[in-house]
Scaffold this active site. Structure first.
Site, PDB file in Angstrom:
ATOM      1  N   GLU A   1       0.808  -1.220   0.000  1.00  0.00           N
ATOM      2  CA  GLU A   1       0.000   0.000   0.000  1.00  0.00           C
ATOM      3  C   GLU A   1       0.846   1.277   0.000  1.00  0.00           C
ATOM      4  OE1 GLU A   1      -0.477  -2.612   1.908  1.00  0.00           O
ATOM      5  OE2 GLU A   1      -2.575  -3.240   1.820  1.00  0.00           O
TER       6      GLU A   1
ATOM      7  N   PHE B   1     -10.960  -7.651  13.887  1.00  0.00           N
ATOM      8  CA  PHE B   1      -9.874  -8.081  13.001  1.00  0.00           C
ATOM      9  C   PHE B   1      -9.556  -6.966  11.992  1.00  0.00           C
ATOM     10  CE2 PHE B   1      -8.575 -10.239   8.981  1.00  0.00           C
ATOM     11  CZ  PHE B   1      -7.326 -10.648   9.434  1.00  0.00           C
ATOM     12  N   GLN B   2      -8.302  -6.631  11.876  1.00  0.00           N
ATOM     13  CA  GLN B   2      -7.815  -5.581  10.971  1.00  0.00           C
ATOM     14  C   GLN B   2      -8.482  -4.232  11.238  1.00  0.00           C
ATOM     15  OE1 GLN B   2      -7.910  -7.152   6.889  1.00  0.00           O
ATOM     16  NE2 GLN B   2      -5.822  -7.904   7.210  1.00  0.00           N
TER      17      GLN B   2
ATOM     18  N   LYS C   1     -17.179  -1.199   6.191  1.00  0.00           N
ATOM     19  CA  LYS C   1     -17.614  -2.189   5.206  1.00  0.00           C
ATOM     20  C   LYS C   1     -19.122  -2.115   4.961  1.00  0.00           C
ATOM     21  CE  LYS C   1     -17.381  -7.070   4.056  1.00  0.00           C
ATOM     22  NZ  LYS C   1     -16.947  -8.422   4.442  1.00  0.00           N
TER      23      LYS C   1
ATOM     24  N   MET D   1      24.215   9.001   1.314  1.00  0.00           N
ATOM     25  CA  MET D   1      24.207  10.297   1.987  1.00  0.00           C
ATOM     26  C   MET D   1      24.551  10.145   3.466  1.00  0.00           C
ATOM     27  SD  MET D   1      24.004  13.481   1.522  1.00  0.00           S
ATOM     28  CE  MET D   1      23.019  14.177   0.199  1.00  0.00           C
TER      29      MET D   1
END
Lengths: 169, 573
Positions: free
Chosen positions: B50, B112-113, B162, B470
């Site tokens: 993502e 969940f999640q 959802k 760097m």
């Protein structure tokens, strides 16, 4: 540094999470909140926050600008240097013996405060006024032993017809 | 007719002109994914992580000027977007990030999640929404795009449970937004603009300091007019590069830690700085107390909170750069600053910050320069963060806005590959070069799979020095060469390319560079070149951390090694 306490009156949309947004901003930018009081404003769907913040002039200016960037903040006024009515309420539970009870009651009377609860070994005092008045009462009562203390934080409105932070410009 | 929340979201995205969504599915966004085939106008690009979706949306936005859109599921999907959202926030990129959330009855129960993504993203979004009623959805999408693209642009997140995707209601897209707390100041204050015009007419050594705000407000023409009318030299921030043609005689390049010595000298000796659409980032200003010590400062910015935040400002003008410059241009008269511009030209000759020293070895600067030459400067360059980024800024010249895409504020390694992918999706007819380091590319290298699957013809140049370059440079200069945790024994990038299904080449010598670049350009699809460059090459010029801009260290392998800004007194010019 010209360190001064500023009182900001902030009109916000009454939406879930707005307190979190404001608090998050103060924490993240390292600004210190002295007190914050929130409640419904005169219009539905709007709340008025009274925030007392300490800091140098530039810091408070940044606070104001950063707050203004929050989409749910409708208006902000810094009313520090305006004629205002400010009030705060405190509840103070102070130790009280048979010997000290009368003295406490006298002090409470002088401050036009009220005793709202009495127990065998304590008194609970309710006091309203500006922050300084509350500070001095609390200092006087400290000698007797303060068991619990709760302050609401200050709320403020400008005096007369001028209004601070209303939805209309 | 009633539509589901998922359909309403798609309809609303179409109303906003969205063509591409970078996303990754998951449990709670399944109702939305199941709806996507009904909207074939919305191209969905399946990323591999993502973070790639967020950077791709950002790269798309920077290349096209449109609002980028990314999509993720709840929980880890949402948290994986966070770096990309923060990146967009710090660089003011317009973006709408859509996340799924667990169904309303489960919110707050650690389902969940489930993660509180609106809470997490409060400090890194311009605004965010948790949509608890399907009847709010159309309005929220409308507001989100409006907020993302107007004022000072930035990312907005919409979190949708959802069951809201499934719920049905009538679809009505609002014509207007009603946001009483959001009224960006567009027009500058006329009195302030007059003051600025007067200051410009009185100035003997003016410098325009231009930032990304110019690009965001499409004010490049207005900037050019201002610079040319009054013959004022222009320097830019890193993100401002391209807002003024770098080939212009009045262009003196980028300022800052790795800016051009002469650009930094110009700022240090100016009597007037006209800062436009920039926010005085510490990498640009150096030590703030030593910044432009002789100058009065005009600061034009759309965000009032940027005025006076980092640097004292004498003449603030809050407003949109395009509008303010238009008004300012009406008042600014024709002037010449022959002596001053000549002085800058002299500094440019005496301190040539972009010459590449002679070397038998393959120098990284040489690679960037050859990409410039082979493309004729006609390319979008998307960089990583660190040495590759600075060399890309220094050794490639950008004449148009939106051609250098780089993570400035957040400095996100791993931005390069997905952002290049997004840029190429947005501008399929342009050549897109991703100039990466061997460190950063590995942070999001999985997007090679996306690039291959979606036929996104990005050309990738890995400036491979076997170090986190760097950081190594700082260890070299400030930590007595103690190279702790910076050597990389990288993978075989050519084999990596092959495994992902794109051609790759390894280049170790100078003479191989141009043929390899030409081969990559001629190839129809994505192409990767692993340039194995001089391992311990440093980026110069450099203003050491904590030093003022005038204290430039130049390449010790070129003379002179260290130079302080020649100190001009007001009387000399």
């Amino acid at each position: 540094m010209d360190f001064q306490k500023h009182t900001l009156v902030v009109l916000v949309a009454d939406k879930p999470g707005i307190l979190n947004r404001v608090a998050s901003l103060f924490r993240r930018r390292g600004f210190n909140i002295d007190s914050i009081a929130v409640g419904h404003a005169e219009q539905p769907n709007l709340s008025r926050m009274t925030i007392v913040v300490g800091g140098a002039e530039g810091t408070v200016e940044q606070v104001r600008k950063q707050l203004a960037k929050l989409v749910d903040v409708v208006r902000i006024s810094d009313i520090t240097n305006e004629p205002v009515v400010t009030r705060e309420l405190a509840l103070i539970k102070v130790k009280a013996t048979a010997a000290s009870r009368n003295e406490i009651i006298q002090i409470v009377d002088i401050f036009r405060a009220n005793i709202v609860d009495v127990a065998a070994d304590s008194l609970t005092v309710e006091v309203t006024g500006d922050g300084e008045k509350l500070d001095s009462l609390i200092n006087l009562l400290r000698g007797f032993g303060i068991k619990e203390l709760s302050r609401t934080g200050c709320i403020a409105l400008t005096r007369g017809t001028t209004s601070s932070a209303t939805a209309e410009e | 007719m009633k539509l589901t929340g998922a359909q309403i979201l798609c309809e609303a995205l179409l109303k906003e002109g969205v063509e591409v969504i970078f996303g990754f599915p998951g449990g709670v966004v399944l109702p939305l994914y199941d709806t996507l085939p009904q909207y074939s106008q919305l191209r969905h690009i399946l990323v591999r992580h993502e973070q790639g979706a967020a950077h791709a949306a950002d790269g798309y936005s920077r290349a096209t000027g449109k609002v980028g859109v990314c999509l993720a599921t709840s929980g880890p999907g949402a948290t994986n977007l966070v770096t990309g959202i923060a990146n967009a926030y710090l660089d003011s990129s317009p973006m709408v990030a859509i996340t799924g959330q667990v169904a309303r009855p489960f919110i707050g129960k650690d389902g969940f999640q489930e993660v509180d993504i609106t809470g997490i993203t409060v400090p890194i979004t311009k605004h965010n929404y948790l949509v608890l009623d399907v009847n709010d959805l159309a309005r929220v999408v409308k507001e989100s795009f409006y907020l993302a693209r107007t004022g000072r642009p930035g990312p907005v997140l919409i979190d949708i449970p959802k069951d809201v995707f499934i719920e049905q209601t009538d679809f009505r897209y609002p014509e207007k937004v009603d946001l009483p707390g959001y009224k960006p100041t567009i027009e500058g204050h006329p009195t302030q603009i007059k003051k600025a015009a007067k200051a410009i007419s009185e100035s003997k050594r003016p410098v325009i300091l231009a930032g990304r705000g110019i690009i965001l407000s499409d004010a490049c023409e207005e900037l050019k007019e201002l610079a040319e009318t009054s013959q004022m030299p222009v320097v830019t921030t890193l993100l401002g590069i391209g807002c003024f043609p770098e080939s212009h005689v009045l262009s003196f390049g980028m300022i800052g830690m790795h800016g051009m010595a002469y650009a930094n000298f110009a700022v240090s000796n100016a009597d007037l700085i006209i800062a436009i659409g920039m926010r005085f980032d510490d990498r640009a200003t150096g030590k703030v107390s030593a910044f432009a010590p002789k100058a009065r400062i005009i600061h034009i910015d759309i965000d009032p909170a940027e005025i006076g935040k980092n640097v004292r400002v004498d003449m603030p003008i809050v407003g949109d750069a395009k509008h303010v410059l238009r008004e300012l241009n009406k008042l600014v008269g024709r002037r010449l600053h022959v002596e001053w511009v000549k002085q800058l030209d002299t500094w440019r000759e005496e301190h040539p910050s972009v010459t590449i020293r002679e070397s038998e070895n393959l120098l990284p600067q040489f690679v960037v320069r050859k990409i410039y030459e082979v493309t004729g400067g006609e390319a979008i360059v998307v960089t990583g963060v660190g040495q590759n980024q600075m060399w890309s800024a220094q050794h490639f010249w950008y004449d148009k806005p939106g051609k250098l895409i780089s993570s400035g504020g957040l400095g996100t390694m791993g931005f390069e590959l997905p952002a290049a992918m997004g840029a190429k999706v947005g501008c399929p007819d342009e050549t897109v070069w991703c100039i990466a380091g061997d460190g950063g590319i590995q942070m999001t290298i999985q997007e090679l799979a996306t690039i291959v699957q979606e036929n996104i013809a990005v050309k990738i140049a890995i400036i491979n020095n076997g170090y986190l370059g760097m950081v190594r440079q700082w260890q070299d200069l400030f930590y007595q060469k103690r190279y702790v945790a910076t050597p990389l024994s990288g993978p075989d990038f050519v084999k990596i390319a092959e495994a992902y299904g794109l051609p790759g080449l390894r280049v170790k010598t100078r003479r191989e560079v141009v043929p390899a670049l030409k081969k990559a350009m001629a190839y129809k699809g994505a192409f990767l070149i692993d340039f194995q460059v001089e391992p311990e090459e440093n980026v110069y010029p450099m203003v050491p951390p904590g030093a003022g801009l005038a204290e430039v260290i130049e390449d010790p392998q070129k003379k002179p090694a260290r130079s302080s800004a020649p100190d001009l007194t007001a009387s000399s010019i």
